[in-house]
Design a protein around this motif. Sequence first.
Motif, PDB file in Angstrom:
ATOM      1  N   TYR A   1       0.966  -1.281  -0.128  1.00 44.52           N
ATOM      2  CA  TYR A   1       0.204  -0.010  -0.080  1.00 44.52           C
ATOM      3  C   TYR A   1       0.918   1.293  -0.038  1.00 44.52           C
ATOM      4  N   PRO A   2       0.905   1.981  -1.231  1.00 49.44           N
ATOM      5  CA  PRO A   2       1.939   3.057  -1.157  1.00 49.44           C
ATOM      6  C   PRO A   2       1.410   4.162  -0.301  1.00 49.44           C
TER       7      PRO A   2
ATOM      8  N   LEU B   1      -5.040   3.062   0.753  1.00 48.08           N
ATOM      9  CA  LEU B   1      -5.405   1.544   1.367  1.00 48.08           C
ATOM     10  C   LEU B   1      -6.847   0.987   0.754  1.00 48.08           C
ATOM     11  N   LEU B   2      -6.827   1.314  -0.450  1.00 46.48           N
ATOM     12  CA  LEU B   2      -7.857   0.904  -1.332  1.00 46.48           C
ATOM     13  C   LEU B   2      -7.784  -0.854  -1.785  1.00 46.48           C
ATOM     14  N   PRO B   3      -8.533  -1.442  -1.951  1.00 48.98           N
ATOM     15  CA  PRO B   3      -8.688  -2.735  -2.702  1.00 48.98           C
ATOM     16  C   PRO B   3      -8.054  -2.509  -4.020  1.00 48.98           C
TER      17      PRO B   3
ATOM     18  N   ASP C   1      -5.644   3.902  -8.646  1.00 53.96           N
ATOM     19  CA  ASP C   1      -5.539   4.371  -9.939  1.00 53.96           C
ATOM     20  C   ASP C   1      -4.091   3.638 -10.114  1.00 53.96           C
ATOM     21  N   LYS C   2      -4.223   2.924 -11.062  1.00 54.73           N
ATOM     22  CA  LYS C   2      -2.839   2.074 -11.731  1.00 54.73           C
ATOM     23  C   LYS C   2      -1.937   3.132 -12.191  1.00 54.73           C
TER      24      LYS C   2
ATOM     25  N   GLU D   1       3.592   5.132 -11.552  1.00 58.01           N
ATOM     26  CA  GLU D   1       4.466   6.261 -11.439  1.00 58.01           C
ATOM     27  C   GLU D   1       5.209   5.960 -10.008  1.00 58.01           C
ATOM     28  N   PHE D   2       4.534   5.985  -9.183  1.00 58.40           N
ATOM     29  CA  PHE D   2       5.182   5.658  -7.797  1.00 58.40           C
ATOM     30  C   PHE D   2       6.124   4.717  -7.588  1.00 58.40           C
ATOM     31  N   TYR D   3       5.688   3.361  -8.134  1.00 57.03           N
ATOM     32  CA  TYR D   3       6.482   2.296  -7.915  1.00 57.03           C
ATOM     33  C   TYR D   3       7.774   2.371  -8.816  1.00 57.03           C
ATOM     34  N   ASN D   4       7.690   2.972 -10.245  1.00 59.48           N
ATOM     35  CA  ASN D   4       8.845   3.392 -11.008  1.00 59.48           C
ATOM     36  C   ASN D   4       9.876   4.374 -10.337  1.00 59.48           C
TER      37      ASN D   4
END
Length: 76
Positions: free
Chosen positions: A44-45, A53-55, A60-61, A66-69
């Motif tokens: 959960y970013p 904390l959304l399922p 929003d993919k 962008e966060f994970y990149n």
Amino acid sequence: MRRWLLDILVCPIDKSDLQLRVFDESNDEIMEGVLICSRCKRLYPIIKGIPVLLPDELRDKSVEQEFYNRWKDRLV
């Protein structure tokens, strides 16, 4: 996000405790990081100080990608 929130937040899927990894912190507030479920290992970013904390199906993919990149080297 303030650190004390970790005491009351749980995984929305299985209600397990969350572990915290901080990537960026400013004035005692976590601006970027990730919460990791201790049981199901979901991530959960924390983006701009807000824990997402959304399922999986409600996230929003594009924002999450962008966060994970941006932090991929710190997630390993």
